[in-house]
Design an enzyme around this catalytic site. Sequence first.
Site, PDB file in Angstrom:
ATOM      1  N   HIS A  13      52.481 -32.657  -1.375  1.00 30.03           N
ATOM      2  CA  HIS A  13      52.932 -33.924  -0.789  1.00 30.03           C
ATOM      3  C   HIS A  13      54.457 -33.957  -0.685  1.00 30.03           C
ATOM      4  CE1 HIS A  13      49.015 -35.695  -0.676  1.00 30.03           C
ATOM      5  NE2 HIS A  13      48.853 -35.657  -1.987  1.00 30.03           N
ATOM      6  N   HIS A  26      49.347 -29.636  -6.279  1.00 32.61           N
ATOM      7  CA  HIS A  26      48.889 -30.640  -5.322  1.00 32.61           C
ATOM      8  C   HIS A  26      50.041 -31.592  -4.954  1.00 32.61           C
ATOM      9  CE1 HIS A  26      45.703 -33.353  -3.652  1.00 32.61           C
ATOM     10  NE2 HIS A  26      46.658 -34.237  -3.863  1.00 32.61           N
ATOM     11  N   GLU A  27      50.695 -32.108  -5.974  1.00 33.21           N
ATOM     12  CA  GLU A  27      51.775 -33.069  -5.719  1.00 33.21           C
ATOM     13  C   GLU A  27      52.916 -32.433  -4.941  1.00 33.21           C
ATOM     14  OE1 GLU A  27      50.992 -35.973  -6.196  1.00 33.21           O
ATOM     15  OE2 GLU A  27      49.303 -35.546  -7.526  1.00 33.21           O
TER      16      GLU A  27
HETATM   17 ZN   LIG Z   1      47.022 -36.036  -2.774  1.00 35.12          ZN
END
Ligand SMILES: [Zn+2]
Length: 736
Positions: A533, A529-530
Amino acid sequence: MIPHFPPKTKFPSLVPSEQEKDTAEKMAESEANREKMDQHKHKKTHRGLIALTGAAAVVAITANLALTFIKYHKEKKSSKKYLAGSNVRVNLTASEILKLADQIISKSNKVHNSVASVPLDKVTYSNVISPLAELQAQQFPLIQSCVFPKMVSTREDVRKASAEAEQRIDAHIDMCSKREDVYIVVKAFATKGEWINAEARSFVQILVRDFERNGLNLTASKREELLRLRAQIDELSLRYIQNLNDDSKFLPFKEAELAGLPPEFLKCLDKSDDGKLKIYLRSHHVAAVLEFCKVGTTRRMVSRAYGNRCGEANLSILENLVQQRHKYARLLGYSNYAEYAVDVRMAKTPMKVFEFLEDLSTSLTELAMKELDMLKDLKKKEEGEFPFGIEDLLYYVKRVEDQNYDLDFGELKQYLPISLVLSGIFKILQDLFGLKFEEIAGADVWHSDVRVFSVLDLGSSEILGYCYLDLFSREGKYGHTCVMALQNSALTLSGEHQIPVALLISQIQKDGNGSPGLLKFSEVVGLFHEFGHVIQQICNRSSFARFSGLRVDPDFVEIPAQLLENWCYETFCLKLISGFHQDITKLIKDDTCESIKRWRASFSALKLKQEILYCLFDQIIHSADNIDIRELFKHLHSKVMLGLPALEGTNPASCFPSSVIGYEAACYSRVWSEVFAADIFASKFCNDVNQHVGMQFRKKVLAPGGAKDSIEVLSDFLGREPSIGAYIENKVKYNL
Ligand SMILES: [Zn+2]
Ligand SMILES: *[C@@H]1O[C@H](CO)[C@@H](O)[C@H](O)[C@H]1NC(C)=O
Ligand SMILES: *[C@@H]1O[C@H](CO)[C@@H](O)[C@H](O)[C@H]1NC(C)=O
Ligand SMILES: *[C@@H]1O[C@H](CO)[C@@H](O)[C@H](O)[C@H]1NC(C)=O
Ligand SMILES: CC(=O)N[C@H]1CO[C@H](CO)[C@@H](O)[C@@H]1O
C-alpha cells in the site's frame, strides 16, 4: 482489524471472521457515511485484512491558506526538520487541531459557494473544475493532519480533539456531497464536455458520479425516499449486528467432552454450578473448539449453536435488509443492489463476478476433492464410520498440517528480528522497483518511535514522496494495522507536482526490555502487505488528489499489497530478511523455506471453496428478489462444498455477518485481488528480482491516475487480460 494471521484463508462459516470483531467500530459509521468511508478506508474481509484509512475526505482550501500554514510551520518548528513539499502537520495540540478543522471547513464553504455561483452559461474548466481539484489537493493533507492524531497521539486530549475534528469535517463533507447547487454547475460543465485531457475527463465523471450516487439527479420526493431508505437500512444493520453481538449464550461441557483442547485454555474457562466448563459462542472459544477438540459431537454442537446464534427471527431482518437495499439501488436507476455496488469496481457487473467465482470454484474442484479425501480418511481412522461434516474441517486440517509440516513458528520467529526484516524489505523494494528509502533524522514526529523516510527514485534521486512508520504498539494507539494517505499526488494550479506522503501504522510488540524485538511470520507477511500500500501511494503520479490516492477502485487497491505478500514465501527473500537473533549470519534453513511455501498451499482449495460459497451467496441475494435465503444457502453449500451439506440447524443469517456490514455484494473482492495478484506474480516476477519488470509495474500499474479502468491498467502491464490460471497452477504445484 487484526491483520494477517494466519496468512491463509480462513473458514468463514466456522471461524468467526476478524471482521466480526470489528463490527462495533464499523457500525459507528452510519451506512450513509460508509458509502463514502469505503472509498478511503478499506478493510479486507475474512482474514486479517487491512484497514487503509484516509480519514476524512475532500474539501477545499485556497492557496494562500496553505502557504500561511507552511510559514507558520517553518517558524514555529524551526529547530525541527521541515519536509520539503509536505503540508502534513504533525504533533499539533488539541486546540490547534480544532482551529485547523474550522479553517478547513470555512475555506471549503467559500470555494463551494463560489463554484455554485457560476452562471450555467459561463461554466469553464477553470472556474468550476480547477477550484474543486485544487481544493481537494491542498486540503487533504490538512484534513489528515487533523484526523490521524486520533489514531496515534499519546495524549488523550489530542485524540479527543482529533475525533471531534473528524466528525465536524465528515459532516461538512457529507453536506458538500449533497449540494445541489454545486452539482448543477458541475453537471453543466460535464455536459459541455470540454476536456483538457483523459484524466481530467475521468475526474469530472467521477465528480458527477459521486453526486448522482447520492441521488442528486432525482426529484425531491425520490431523494427524500432515498434518505428514508438509507435510515432504514442503517437501523436494520445495527439491529442485526447488535443481535449477533449481544448473544451471550454458552454451552456447558464436561472436561472429557473437551478433550484435545490445550490445558491453559481449559483453565481459563468459567464453570457452571454443576462444575461444567462454559464455551461461549464467541469467536475465540468457538475457533479453539473447532480446531482442537477431538470429540466430534462437541465440535458439531458448538458449530451448530454458533451457526444459529440469533435464531430464526433474525433471518427476517436479513431478508428485509436485502429488500431495502434493492429498493435503494432501483431508485438510483439500477436493477438490483449488486449492480449498484459492483458498478464502481473493477469487476463492473455482477455477471462478471459470477463468472469469476464459478470459474474459480470449478477449477478448484479436483484439488479440493483430493484434499477432502485426505481429511475423510483421517477421520475414519480416528473416529470410525461417522460421516465427515463441515464441522470437522478445521480440526482435521490442523491434524494433517501438524503431521505433514515440520514448521515451528515459535522457532521461525527467532530468525526474524525486526531490524533485519525492515532492511530486507527496503532492499527488495529497491532492487525490484527502484525505490530508495532514506531515513530523515530529526523530522517532526508525534512519538520517539516514529521514523520518517524519504522515498527516492533510485535512478534520478528525485524525491517521490515521504513515508512515516509508526510500528510499535503503545497505550492509546489505534489497535489495528493500516496505511493512511497523508498527502496525495496532484498537479497544482501553479504547475507544481505535489508529492504523496504515507503513514504506516502497525502493532508490533517490543520485547520485555522495551527494545524492538522479533517478528512473528504472520507479522512479516503483514508488513509486506502494508508496504504494498505504501508504494502504491508513493508511486502514484495522478494529477488529481481526489480524496485519497488510496481511495481507488476497491477491487484494485488490494492488488499491489497482495502482490508483495508473495515474496514472503520465496526462499531468496526469506534469506534476505532473516538471521538468527543471536547470530545473524545464521539464516533460515532451506527446508524451512520449502515447508513455508507448501504450508501456504495446504488445503487452500477447500478453504477457498468455502470462501467462494459465501461470496456467491452474497452476490446472489443481492442480485435477485424473493430468494429463499435458507434454501439458497443449503443448495449452494452442497454444490460448492463437494457435496458436504450445510450443518442442519444453522442459519445463514448467523454465520454470515459480513453481508450486512459494509461488504454487501462485494465479498468477492478479497478473492478477486488475491487471484489477480497471484497472476501478476507468477507471470511477471516469478521468484526472480527483475528491476525491468518492477519498473514497468511502477510505471504502468502504480503511477496512473484514475483515467484508465483498472482492468485496462492490468492488461496493459500483463499484455493480456488478467486470468485465474496462474493462481490455480500454483495451488496444484505446491499442494501436498
Ligand atoms: Zn490491504
Ligand atoms: C441519474 O444518474 C444515473 C447515473 O448517471 C442514471 O443512471 C440515471 O438514469 C439518472 N436519473 C435521472 C432521473 O436522470
Ligand atoms: C509534541 O508536542 C509537545 C508539546 O505540544 C511536546 O512536549 C512533545 O515533545 C512533542 N513530541 C515530539 C515527539 O516531538
Ligand atoms: C492514484 O491516485 C488517484 C487519485 O486518488 C486515483 O484515482 C488513482 O486510481 C491512483 N492510481 C493508482 C494506480 O493507485
Ligand atoms: C427479531 C429479532 O430481533 N429476533 C432475535 C434476534 O436475535 C436476538 C439474539 O439472539 C434475539 O434476542 C431476538 O429476539
